[in-house]
Design an enzyme around this catalytic site. Structure first.
Site, mmCIF file in Angstrom:
data_model
loop_
_atom_site.group_PDB
_atom_site.id
_atom_site.type_symbol
_atom_site.label_atom_id
_atom_site.label_comp_id
_atom_site.label_asym_id
_atom_site.label_seq_id
_atom_site.Cartn_x
_atom_site.Cartn_y
_atom_site.Cartn_z
ATOM 1 N N GLY A 1 0.867 -0.994 0.112
ATOM 2 C CA GLY A 1 -0.019 -0.032 0.144
ATOM 3 C C GLY A 1 0.647 1.314 -0.098
ATOM 4 O O GLY A 1 2.063 1.444 -0.192
ATOM 5 N N HIS B 1 0.201 2.388 11.881
ATOM 6 C CA HIS B 1 -0.019 1.548 12.864
ATOM 7 C C HIS B 1 -1.476 1.579 13.259
ATOM 8 O O HIS B 1 -2.097 0.686 14.016
ATOM 9 C CB HIS B 1 1.007 1.814 13.942
ATOM 10 C CG HIS B 1 1.060 3.284 14.293
ATOM 11 N ND1 HIS B 1 1.793 4.150 13.367
ATOM 12 C CD2 HIS B 1 0.686 4.154 15.224
ATOM 13 C CE1 HIS B 1 1.862 5.431 14.071
ATOM 14 N NE2 HIS B 1 1.135 5.409 15.106
ATOM 15 N N HIS C 1 21.757 4.944 32.098
ATOM 16 C CA HIS C 1 22.681 5.920 31.856
ATOM 17 C C HIS C 1 23.900 5.589 31.130
ATOM 18 O O HIS C 1 24.550 4.454 31.451
ATOM 19 C CB HIS C 1 22.884 6.405 33.329
ATOM 20 C CG HIS C 1 23.861 7.616 33.107
ATOM 21 N ND1 HIS C 1 23.292 8.914 32.692
ATOM 22 C CD2 HIS C 1 25.205 7.730 33.212
ATOM 23 C CE1 HIS C 1 24.515 9.940 32.735
ATOM 24 N NE2 HIS C 1 25.666 9.108 33.073
HETATM 25 P P1 FAD Z 1 -3.071 2.382 2.143
HETATM 26 O O1 FAD Z 1 -1.855 2.137 2.634
HETATM 27 O O2 FAD Z 1 -3.317 3.419 1.392
HETATM 28 O O3 FAD Z 1 -3.262 0.811 1.296
HETATM 29 C C1 FAD Z 1 -4.331 0.782 0.516
HETATM 30 C C2 FAD Z 1 -4.307 -0.165 -0.816
HETATM 31 O O4 FAD Z 1 -5.409 -0.351 -1.204
HETATM 32 C C3 FAD Z 1 -3.188 0.481 -1.911
HETATM 33 O O5 FAD Z 1 -2.160 -0.492 -1.864
HETATM 34 C C4 FAD Z 1 -4.265 0.475 -2.723
HETATM 35 O O6 FAD Z 1 -3.295 0.180 -4.146
HETATM 36 C C5 FAD Z 1 -5.159 -0.687 -2.658
HETATM 37 N N1 FAD Z 1 -6.577 -0.451 -3.470
HETATM 38 C C6 FAD Z 1 -7.418 0.628 -3.238
HETATM 39 N N2 FAD Z 1 -8.447 0.519 -4.141
HETATM 40 C C7 FAD Z 1 -8.429 -0.755 -4.479
HETATM 41 C C8 FAD Z 1 -9.084 -1.786 -5.203
HETATM 42 N N3 FAD Z 1 -10.586 -1.116 -5.386
HETATM 43 N N4 FAD Z 1 -8.865 -3.114 -5.414
HETATM 44 C C9 FAD Z 1 -7.574 -3.291 -5.071
HETATM 45 N N5 FAD Z 1 -6.697 -2.601 -4.076
HETATM 46 C C10 FAD Z 1 -7.181 -1.422 -4.011
HETATM 47 N N6 FAD Z 1 1.993 6.630 8.653
HETATM 48 C C11 FAD Z 1 2.548 6.305 9.812
HETATM 49 O O7 FAD Z 1 2.048 5.663 10.477
HETATM 50 N N7 FAD Z 1 4.188 6.495 9.995
HETATM 51 C C12 FAD Z 1 4.733 7.235 8.937
HETATM 52 O O8 FAD Z 1 6.076 7.455 8.980
HETATM 53 C C13 FAD Z 1 4.200 7.536 7.665
HETATM 54 N N8 FAD Z 1 4.797 8.358 6.724
HETATM 55 C C14 FAD Z 1 4.004 8.445 5.664
HETATM 56 C C15 FAD Z 1 4.763 9.352 4.601
HETATM 57 C C16 FAD Z 1 4.065 9.626 3.267
HETATM 58 C C17 FAD Z 1 4.706 10.369 2.505
HETATM 59 C C18 FAD Z 1 2.771 9.269 3.353
HETATM 60 C C19 FAD Z 1 1.857 9.606 2.065
HETATM 61 C C20 FAD Z 1 1.851 8.609 4.166
HETATM 62 C C21 FAD Z 1 2.775 8.387 5.345
HETATM 63 N N9 FAD Z 1 1.872 7.633 6.681
HETATM 64 C C22 FAD Z 1 2.541 7.371 7.605
HETATM 65 C C23 FAD Z 1 0.479 7.310 6.409
HETATM 66 C C24 FAD Z 1 0.236 5.818 6.135
HETATM 67 O O9 FAD Z 1 1.159 5.800 5.017
HETATM 68 C C25 FAD Z 1 -1.268 5.263 6.028
HETATM 69 O O10 FAD Z 1 -1.739 5.846 7.223
HETATM 70 C C26 FAD Z 1 -1.300 3.860 5.742
HETATM 71 O O11 FAD Z 1 -0.700 3.433 4.437
HETATM 72 C C27 FAD Z 1 -2.769 3.490 5.672
HETATM 73 O O12 FAD Z 1 -2.786 2.156 5.509
HETATM 74 P P2 FAD Z 1 -4.181 1.534 4.731
HETATM 75 O O13 FAD Z 1 -3.921 0.029 4.742
HETATM 76 O O14 FAD Z 1 -5.360 2.049 5.465
HETATM 77 O O15 FAD Z 1 -4.204 2.023 3.318
#
Ligand code: FAD
Ligand code: NAD
Length: 465
Positions: free
Chosen positions: A40, A320, A443
């Site tokens: 993701g 997380h 420490h």
């Molecule tokens: P996502 O990681 O967005 O995954 C969703 C997945 O679903 C994607 O791979 C997408 O392709 C797939 N998808 C969507 N629709 C479909 C569909 N119809 N069919 C099949 N697949 C589909 N968070 C932290 O905790 N620490 C950090 O250091 C941090 N750094 C970040 C830095 C950046 C630059 C960004 C942009 C975000 C950061 N985040 C960080 C936030 C974190 O990335 C997100 O909160 C997290 O990825 C959310 O997870 P998720 O599983 O909800 O969704």
């Protein structure tokens, strides 16, 4: 048509962790991902690549500015952007491959292609070939996408989101960053360290506005030292591109127009839930007016057997948090009774110094009318900080005035991203500030600042200041 106990759409931290937990609990599980790599946003274009570039750029600025003080002589260091980006790619590839390995190990069936509803139990997967599967329970974990400003459409070349900013092939000479949130501060840090002139334009009157005010103040002080210029209380009104140059116009507090020219404009004003292509209507579902899926405490949508987790639902957009929700849903489906305390989900900004926070802020507690005590301790008073040269920042512990229970811990300083775990543990066990203060801390460590701040909150008796 193959049938599963659980089908999860989206392989981000919410989806893939949920899939592993389902498999561990003996559920026949499918994971659907539209992109060829798993992991993701977080693994591909978020947490991992941003931290890789933050680490590389931190090495560069240390070599440039601090080695001499440590008695290390080197030739003037230079940035090899191609190599920095290649290294980042390697880190991302290895991490994504790791998720693939975990899916195989746990016997999760992975489908590559866009997942969409045919009906409330049937999913179509449109990839290189088309597949259909059925599942008793379905988890939507489709995450989020960068939010676009109506007048600053991403052209992905000069007007960019974090995704492109993590893949630039050159160090910009000038960069305008819209938004002083987490992405704004992390990516401004990367490019300012590498030598870009960075201007950050923020609508609110401070950076990272959801954090404790003291943290906002301190981080801006530190980032100004590496040359980042901040413009708070500015409303961006126009972003236009001519050739390789971008002009950003804004109104300041006095409603005067100000403008900046840059070779890149990074728009980092938040992220929006992503549900495009899911055909939610075929399952009888819809999003609210902010595009989010609304769920109850068990993460169930209006259809009891369809769950939604992570960035696509309300709450902090953190990897997380998504992971905890993935685990929670798997355990609920398996008949267990898990629970998440959202107040204890920490948040970190990976600038240098780092910022980390858990629990409530002083402002929120005061607004609530809660009687509190606070104790702070500066890193500069620690031997560990003097040894490493990382003297900026402080730890602030907030506890209840009567019971001394810890209500919030806010930190800015070296490696506080890791130190915050101590505060989370303490608060999970409803520790008092005195409990932390009486624990032995090795420490010399940065963790001694946590003990000292707790001592300051308990009886205002820190040892080393
Ligand atoms: P996502 O990681 O967005 O995954 C969703 C997945 O679903 C994607 O791979 C997408 O392709 C797939 N998808 C969507 N629709 C479909 C569909 N119809 N069919 C099949 N697949 C589909 N968070 C932290 O905790 N620490 C950090 O250091 C941090 N750094 C970040 C830095 C950046 C630059 C960004 C942009 C975000 C950061 N985040 C960080 C936030 C974190 O990335 C997100 O909160 C997290 O990825 C959310 O997870 P998720 O599983 O909800 O969704
Ligand atoms: P954010 O919500 O953290 O910050 C957006 C900032 O943009 C806010 O300060 C907001 O006031 C400002 N803003 C909004 N509209 C504006 C406008 N028109 N003009 C000027 N400023 C404006 O969002 P983000 O930095 O884009 O990050 C998105 C999400 O990704 C966040 O929710 C964050 O939790 C997550 N993320 C987390 C990490 C991490 O955990 N270290 C790192 C990166 C991203």
């Amino acid at each position: 048509m193959e049938k599963f106990d659980v089908a999860i759409i989206g392989s981000g931290p919410g989806g893939y962790v949920g899939a592993i937990r389902c498999a561990q609990l003996g559920l026949k599980t499918a994971l659907i991902e539209k992109y060829p790599t798993l992991g993701g946003t977080c693994l591909n274009v978020g947490c991992i690549p941003s931290k890789a570039l933050l680490d590389s750029s931190e090495h560069f600025i240390k070599a440039q500015k601090e080695f001499k003080e440590h008695g290390i002589k080197i030739n003037t260091p230079k940035v090899d952007m191609k190599q920095m980006i290649n290294r980042k790619k390697k880190v991302v590839d290895q991490t994504c491959d790791g998720v693939k390995f975990l899916m195989d190990k746990n016997k999760v069936s992975v489908y590559q292609g866009l997942g969409s509803f045919e009906d409330e139990h049937t999913l179509k997967i449109s990839g290189e070939k088309e597949d259909k599967i059925q599942a008793d329970k379905i988890v939507i974990a489709t995450g989020s996408k960068p939010t676009e400003l109506p007048f600053a459409k991403f052209d992905k070349e000069r007007i960019i989101s974090s995704t492109e900013a993590l893949n630039l092939q050159e160090v910009p000479q000038k960069m305008v960053v819209i938004g002083a949130g987490i992405i704004g501060l992390e990516l401004s840090s990367v490019y300012a360290r590498l030598g870009a002139e960075v201007q950050v334009i923020e609508y609110m009157d401070r950076a990272i506005p959801t954090y404790d005010k003291a943290m906002s103040k301190e981080i801006v002080k530190s980032l100004k030292k590496i040359g980042i210029k901040f413009h708070f209380s500015h409303q961006v009104t126009e972003v236009s591109r001519k050739g390789d140059s971008v002009t950003v116009k804004a109104q300041d507090k006095k409603e005067q127009e100000v403008s900046w020219e840059a070779d890149y404009c990074l728009v980092a004003v938040g992220r929006s839930a992503y549900t495009q292509g899911l055909a939610l209507d075929k399952a009888g579902l819809k999003t609210d007016d902010r595009g989010k899926l609304v769920v109850n405490q068990q993460m169930q949508t209006e259809k009891d057997h369809i769950y939604a987790i992570g960035d696509v639902v309300y709450g902090a957009m953190l990897a997380h948090k998504a992971e905890e929700e993935g685990t929670l849903v798997a355990e609920l489906i398996a008949g267990e009774k898990p629970h998440i305390d959202y107040n204890l989900i920490p948040s970190v900004v990976y600038t240098w110094p780092e910022v980390a926070s858990v629990g409530q802020t002083e402002e929120a507690l005061k607004e609530e009318g809660r009687a509190i005590k606070t104790g702070s301790f500066p890193f500069r008073a620690l031997g560990r900080s003097r040894a490493s040269g990382d003297m900026e920042g402080l730890v602030k512990v907030i506890s209840d005035k009567e019971t001394d229970e810890v209500l919030g811990v806010h930190m800015i300083g070296p490696r506080v991203a890791d130190l915050i775990a101590e505060a989370v543990t303490a608060m999970e066990f409803r520790a008092s500030a005195e409990d932390i203060a009486r624990m032995s801390h090795a420490h010399p460590t940065y963790a001694e600042a946590v003990k000292e701040a707790a001592l300051a909150a308990t009886e205002n008796r820190p040892i080393h200041v």
